[in-house]
Enzyme design. Sequence first.
Site, short mmCIF file in Angstrom:
data_model
loop_
_atom_site.label_atom_id
_atom_site.label_comp_id
_atom_site.label_asym_id
_atom_site.label_seq_id
_atom_site.Cartn_x
_atom_site.Cartn_y
_atom_site.Cartn_z
N ASP A 35 -0.87 7.64 9.22
CA ASP A 35 -0.76 8.81 10.09
C ASP A 35 -1.04 10.12 9.36
O ASP A 35 -1.28 11.15 10.00
CB ASP A 35 0.63 8.88 10.72
CG ASP A 35 0.91 7.71 11.64
OD1 ASP A 35 -0.02 7.27 12.33
OD2 ASP A 35 2.06 7.24 11.67
N LEU B 86 -4.87 -3.16 14.63
CA LEU B 86 -6.07 -3.41 13.82
C LEU B 86 -6.31 -2.31 12.81
O LEU B 86 -6.89 -2.53 11.75
CB LEU B 86 -7.29 -3.52 14.74
CG LEU B 86 -7.45 -4.79 15.56
CD1 LEU B 86 -8.61 -4.64 16.53
CD2 LEU B 86 -7.69 -5.99 14.65
#
Length: 403
Positions: A141, A299
């Site tokens: 992130d 993924l």
Amino acid sequence: MSEAPKGNAIVSQSGGPTGVINASLVGVIEAAQKSEKIEKIYGAVHAVEGIVKNEFVDLTEIDYNTLDIVASSPSSALGSSRDKPDEEYCKEILEICKKRNAAYFYYIGGNDSANTCKIINEQAEAAGYNMRAFHVPKTIDNDLRTTDHCPGYGTAAKFVSCALMGDDLDNRALPGVKIDVIMGRDAGWLTAATTLGQRRDDDGPHLVYVPERPVSIEKMVEDIKGVYNKLGRCVVAVSEGIKDTDGTTWAKKLAENAEVDSHGNVQLSGTGALADFLAGKIKAGTGIKRVRADTFGYLQRSFAGLQSSTDVAEARETGRKAVEFSMEYPSGSAIMKRTGNGENYGVKFERTELSNVAEFTKDLPDEYINADGNGVTPAFKEYASPLCGELPKTGYLGNNPKV
């Protein structure tokens, strides 16, 4: 500054896996093996959950070839945990550390992991137990404070860049609207990275929506209509945490019985609800027949064979630096500071206080988001491109002059 203690070390990996978190683990092991202060190196299986269950593996004599393979492997080689330790939980951890004669505690993870280190360090000090707790940053992130960027981000950025390059070519072949939902609960760093593979003027994603800029469905519909009318197609990248104009995430509005994790966060990834919702709204609002949507989900975290060379090298060095800093300081987090961009890109490593990293997150800055709130600026690409590294070249013939 007191002399570094002599004893054993505990290392573990926490939170969501990444493509290079194992490189950081290997960096810790390599530096610990060379340290005169560290005797045994214990790897906690499944992070703090494994520590309190006394589940460890001995990493003291693990060989270089094995470490090299582990460093190039995605996901967490020691397993992980979503447990968020409170004061009582950390007391249990500290007791296990004492029993293991642990003088060093290395925790690889995000801001909650930094906070766990902080609590354990404070408890050790209060108990008069000489143990040094160090945080090794990681997160796809890229939302940890103080550090320029986080190990794990560059590799995830490379994955989403390559995925959008392929999706854009697919959309050229069979035009329509394509929506891709990308990880990013609170910050749009990863969704912004979907733009890094753009080479032609009409390359997608043509629109990018991030949590930092609330957007109504009506605005999104109008944006997509505009691109579609101009190009005859439109590729859209959307953060899973995008918000409506009232500040509530669209995903939360959709989840009548929202699944919540141990941190109290609504489950956003792994369900296709937001993608399906947006596809339906766009199709109804634009009248475009071919509207498709994908949720990238997990993924993005552990895709094998697609490490950013910059990311894996920096992740490994971050682990090494955490051990080096622990020989000088009683606690802290190993962070990166950028020293140059473009061809002169580089970083230096520094130690910062755990309180500078713990709990809070870092948004995508205003200067990286365009004025319309539906794309990124050149400044973002200058920032992120060195972290992602070289991307494949692609060709398309359909733009050639018609004869």
